[in-house]
Design a protein around this motif. Structure first.
Motif, PDB file in Angstrom:
ATOM      1  N   THR A 331      -5.774  78.635-108.486  1.00  0.00           N
ATOM      2  CA  THR A 331      -6.008  77.303-107.929  1.00  0.00           C
ATOM      3  C   THR A 331      -6.103  77.384-106.414  1.00  0.00           C
ATOM      4  OG1 THR A 331      -4.728  76.398-109.754  1.00  0.00           O
ATOM      5  CG2 THR A 331      -5.188  74.916-107.922  1.00  0.00           C
ATOM      6  N   GLY A 332      -5.184  78.142-105.807  1.00  0.00           N
ATOM      7  CA  GLY A 332      -5.212  78.324-104.356  1.00  0.00           C
ATOM      8  C   GLY A 332      -6.514  78.986-103.914  1.00  0.00           C
ATOM      9  N   ASP A 333      -6.950  80.001-104.674  1.00  0.00           N
ATOM     10  CA  ASP A 333      -8.195  80.694-104.330  1.00  0.00           C
ATOM     11  C   ASP A 333      -9.382  79.726-104.405  1.00  0.00           C
ATOM     12  OD1 ASP A 333      -6.753  82.975-104.014  1.00  0.00           O
ATOM     13  OD2 ASP A 333      -7.338  83.891-105.917  1.00  0.00           O
ATOM     14  N   PHE A 334      -9.394  78.892-105.438  1.00  0.00           N
ATOM     15  CA  PHE A 334     -10.462  77.900-105.611  1.00  0.00           C
ATOM     16  C   PHE A 334     -10.484  76.958-104.406  1.00  0.00           C
ATOM     17  CE2 PHE A 334     -13.241  75.730-108.753  1.00  0.00           C
ATOM     18  CZ  PHE A 334     -13.462  74.547-108.077  1.00  0.00           C
ATOM     19  N   PHE A 335      -9.289  76.471-104.067  1.00  0.00           N
ATOM     20  CA  PHE A 335      -9.160  75.545-102.943  1.00  0.00           C
ATOM     21  C   PHE A 335      -9.686  76.169-101.653  1.00  0.00           C
ATOM     22  CE2 PHE A 335      -6.336  74.422 -99.323  1.00  0.00           C
ATOM     23  CZ  PHE A 335      -6.771  73.124 -99.113  1.00  0.00           C
ATOM     24  N   GLU A 336      -9.268  77.401-101.378  1.00  0.00           N
ATOM     25  CA  GLU A 336      -9.669  78.031-100.118  1.00  0.00           C
ATOM     26  C   GLU A 336     -11.161  78.297-100.069  1.00  0.00           C
ATOM     27  OE1 GLU A 336      -7.176  81.169 -98.499  1.00  0.00           O
ATOM     28  OE2 GLU A 336      -5.486  80.346 -99.632  1.00  0.00           O
ATOM     29  N   MET A 349     -10.967  68.097-100.440  1.00  0.00           N
ATOM     30  CA  MET A 349     -11.063  69.148-101.465  1.00  0.00           C
ATOM     31  C   MET A 349      -9.828  69.125-102.358  1.00  0.00           C
ATOM     32  SD  MET A 349     -13.891  70.711-101.251  1.00  0.00           S
ATOM     33  CE  MET A 349     -14.821  69.368-100.570  1.00  0.00           C
ATOM     34  N   SER A 350      -8.675  69.033-101.703  1.00  0.00           N
ATOM     35  CA  SER A 350      -7.417  69.004-102.450  1.00  0.00           C
ATOM     36  C   SER A 350      -7.404  67.838-103.439  1.00  0.00           C
ATOM     37  CB  SER A 350      -6.251  68.898-101.462  1.00  0.00           C
ATOM     38  OG  SER A 350      -5.062  68.618-102.143  1.00  0.00           O
ATOM     39  N   ASN A 351      -7.866  66.664-102.975  1.00  0.00           N
ATOM     40  CA  ASN A 351      -7.869  65.482-103.850  1.00  0.00           C
ATOM     41  C   ASN A 351      -8.694  65.712-105.108  1.00  0.00           C
ATOM     42  OD1 ASN A 351      -6.282  64.158-102.038  1.00  0.00           O
ATOM     43  ND2 ASN A 351      -7.944  62.924-101.150  1.00  0.00           N
ATOM     44  N   TRP A 352      -9.886  66.274-104.928  1.00  0.00           N
ATOM     45  CA  TRP A 352     -10.743  66.504-106.095  1.00  0.00           C
ATOM     46  C   TRP A 352     -10.164  67.566-107.018  1.00  0.00           C
ATOM     47  CZ3 TRP A 352     -14.496  63.566-107.969  1.00  0.00           C
ATOM     48  CH2 TRP A 352     -15.105  62.639-107.128  1.00  0.00           C
ATOM     49  N   ILE A 353      -9.586  68.621-106.408  1.00  0.00           N
ATOM     50  CA  ILE A 353      -9.054  69.723-107.237  1.00  0.00           C
ATOM     51  C   ILE A 353      -7.831  69.250-108.020  1.00  0.00           C
ATOM     52  CG2 ILE A 353      -7.927  71.982-107.150  1.00  0.00           C
ATOM     53  CD1 ILE A 353      -9.767  72.548-104.666  1.00  0.00           C
TER      54      ILE A 353
END
Lengths: 481, 94
Positions: A331-336, A349-353
């Protein structure tokens, strides 16, 4: 009487090495039965085990990551018992000098923070896999069992917590944190479905305020974080009722049944817990120098806690978001990846993820790595919102479509004619229609009922099939009313 | 007696040995002699002696994480009295 629960977890993790713990057989999962065995892991007389250096390193890395003391001297013991999953009739494990002792894991719960102690981490070998034939596949009632020794001898790390856990939620958070750390370290894939991470829980109750522990039950078959939480919640309820009725708790192993939502006594062959541990004469002691250990410490990758700090300081994320994003490495990798691609506000980005993406992943039971929606999809979609091509509402529809088909958002917008209507004349005409068609709501609005305004905006959105630019509708409606 | 008949029965059960009463009595006596003999060591002053698990001065014998050859399954199963679907078969466990 008020009771509090006292919970300790034993987490077994298969280490992600190429070869087994004491021989060079492959550890690959899912191969045909008994294709990955040799005289060592079959326990043939005269065979000699030699420990896998990488497995030892992986355990020490784990110990360093959770603040353990690393034993400068350590050795393997034989744990003797008869059970068909071990061909040698003993398991090579560690006893009085495990590789790591006395660590801890910090947890951040919704309302408070707590620390869970880690008693020890030791290295052992996994056992073979039993397949029970008859009796619906359960050991009790089976006619006989098949044994596959492919898994026998796979390096297995056991992380034993202190009985510091007080609620099922803490147990889940602790296990998830351990997983996030291990995956970040690259020492295990911690795949619970495939059994590469297995959690057993010890749980007892005691009256609030009392120091001594009550009689504990050991809970097995907790095959997911959800099972762990629910199994413990059930056990707390069961033990509370028993204690309130004046019944004694029996020390036993209980099996969690996910479909029936209950635990039941596990009938295993009566174990005399008399393992007669003794140092394995086939395996010489291990001695490590501090310099080598410091080298491993220096090579530790970024861990979830550090990552969380970075998300808060570099991206200005609230602690709540940062916590959830680092829960799994993926999840962190996706976010970054998304933030780097987007270049705009990381919180978007965080909100959508954490919102739509997490919702669909959970609903469809998909891992983030297997998701059709990649960072590129998300970023392209958010850019379409930013430049006014689509509304936030349409974006949600597009998201659902992307998740199903993996199509890029621009393609979906074109295909379905989902572009936002931002023409002032077009919107003005719709707003006129809405006012004409809803005289009651218009009157309510003039009487000071704010809610009526929202209703009218909704009607306008409906007429545009969700494609109307909400800001424009708001503006024009206000003007015309 | 350093060892009771109860101890002998327990150890026999742990080793899955079926002993009759005469054997239990006999082994209790024999084991007692052995223990008494080994007990001589306890008379030594070992205060400053480190416990020794291995008599040979070796340490850190480790191998690199490399996959080697395995046995063919028919070879691995060659001595199995019962087998099915390329697996060892064992009688019901509980």
């Amino acid at each position: 009487m008020e009771y509090e629960s006292v919970i300790g977890l034993e987490i077994h993790v298969e280490l992600d090495t190429e070869s087994k713990m004491f021989c060079s057989c492959s550890t690959r999962f899912g191969e045909a039965p008994n294709t990955q065995t040799c005289p060592v892991c079959l326990g043939m007389p005269g065979s000699l085990p030699v420990p896998n250096k990488k497995a030892v390193e992986y355990v020490i890395r784990t110990g360093l990551a959770i603040f353990c003391d690393i034993s400068l001297f350590s050795q393997f013991h034989r744990k003797n018992y008869f059970y068909p999953d071990m061909p040698k009739n003993y398991q090579i494990s560690q006893y009085d000098i495990p590789l790591c002792i006395d660590g801890h894991v910090d947890l951040e719960m919704e309302e408070y923070a707590t620390t869970i102690g880690v008693t020890r981490i030791h290295l052992e070998e996994d056992t073979g896999k039993l397949l029970h034939i008859g009796g619906a596949g359960r050991i009790a009632g089976a006619d006989y069992s098949q044994v596959d020794f492919n898994r026998a001898g796979v390096p297995l790390m056991e992380i034993v917590s202190e009985p510091d856990i007080r609620t099922p939620e803490e147990a889940k958070a602790y296990a998830q944190k351990i997983r996030a750390i291990l995956v970040s370290l690259g020492v295990s894939d911690c795949n619970m479905d495939q059994g590469s991470m297995r959690v057993d829980a010890n749980i007892s109750l005691r009256p609030v305020g009392r120091e001594e522990f009550g009689v504990k039950a050991e809970l097995k078959n907790l095959n997911s974080f959800r099972s762990l939480q629910r199994g413990l919640a059930y056990e707390i309820e069961r033990q509370t009722k028993a204690l309130q009725n004046g019944e004694a708790i029996v020390q036993e192993t209980r099996h969690w049944d996910e479909t029936k939502n209950t635990t039941s006594t596990l009938r295993t062959k009566e174990y005399a817990h008399d393992y007669r541990y003794f140092p394995d004469p086939d395996l010489v002691p291990m001695e490590f120098d501090q310099e080598w250990i410091e080298g491993l410490r220096a090579e530790l990758p970024e861990l979830p806690d550090e990552r969380k700090e970075r998300y808060m300081s570099d991206f200005g994320l609230p602690a709540h978001d940062a916590n959830l994003l680092v829960e799994t490495k993926a999840t962190g990798d996706f976010f970054e990846a998304a933030v780097a691609l987007y270049g705009g506000d990381a919180k978007t980005m965080s909100n959508w993820i954490l919102g739509d993406l997490t919702y669909y992943l959970n609903a469809e039971n998909v891992e983030i790595d297997d998701s059709e929606v990649k960072p590129a999809h998300l970023v392209e979609m958010v850019k379409l919102i930013d430049d006014g091509t689509i509304s936030g509402k349409i974006a949600k529809e597009i998201f659902s479509e992307m998740f199903k088909t993996g199509k890029m958002p621009k393609a979906i917008v074109e295909e379905k004619g989902m572009t936002q209507i931002s023409g002032e004349d077009e919107i003005a005409k719709i707003v006129d229609d809405v006012i004409a068609q809803n005289p009651d709501a218009v009157k309510e609005f003039h009487d000071g009922r704010e809610r009526a305004f929202g209703f009218l905006v909704g009607q306008a959105m409906r007429l545009t099939k969700g494609r109307g630019n909400p800001q424009l509708i708001n503006k024009l409606l206000k003007g015309k009313l | 007696m350093a060892i009771s008949e109860k101890d002998v029965k327990h150890v026999a059960w742990l080793a899955r040995l079926a002993l009759d009463d005469a054997e239990v009595e006999k082994f209790a006596k024999q084991l007692d002699v052995i223990l008494e003999h080994a007990g001589k060591i306890a008379e030594l002053d070992t205060e400053d002696v480190q416990p020794t698990a291995h008599a040979i001065p070796l340490k850190n014998v480790l191998r690199e994480d490399k996959v080697g050859r395995c046995l063919a399954p028919e070879v691995a199963l060659a001595n199995a009295p019962h087998q099915e679907d390329q697996a060892f078969v064992v009688p019901r466990i509980v």
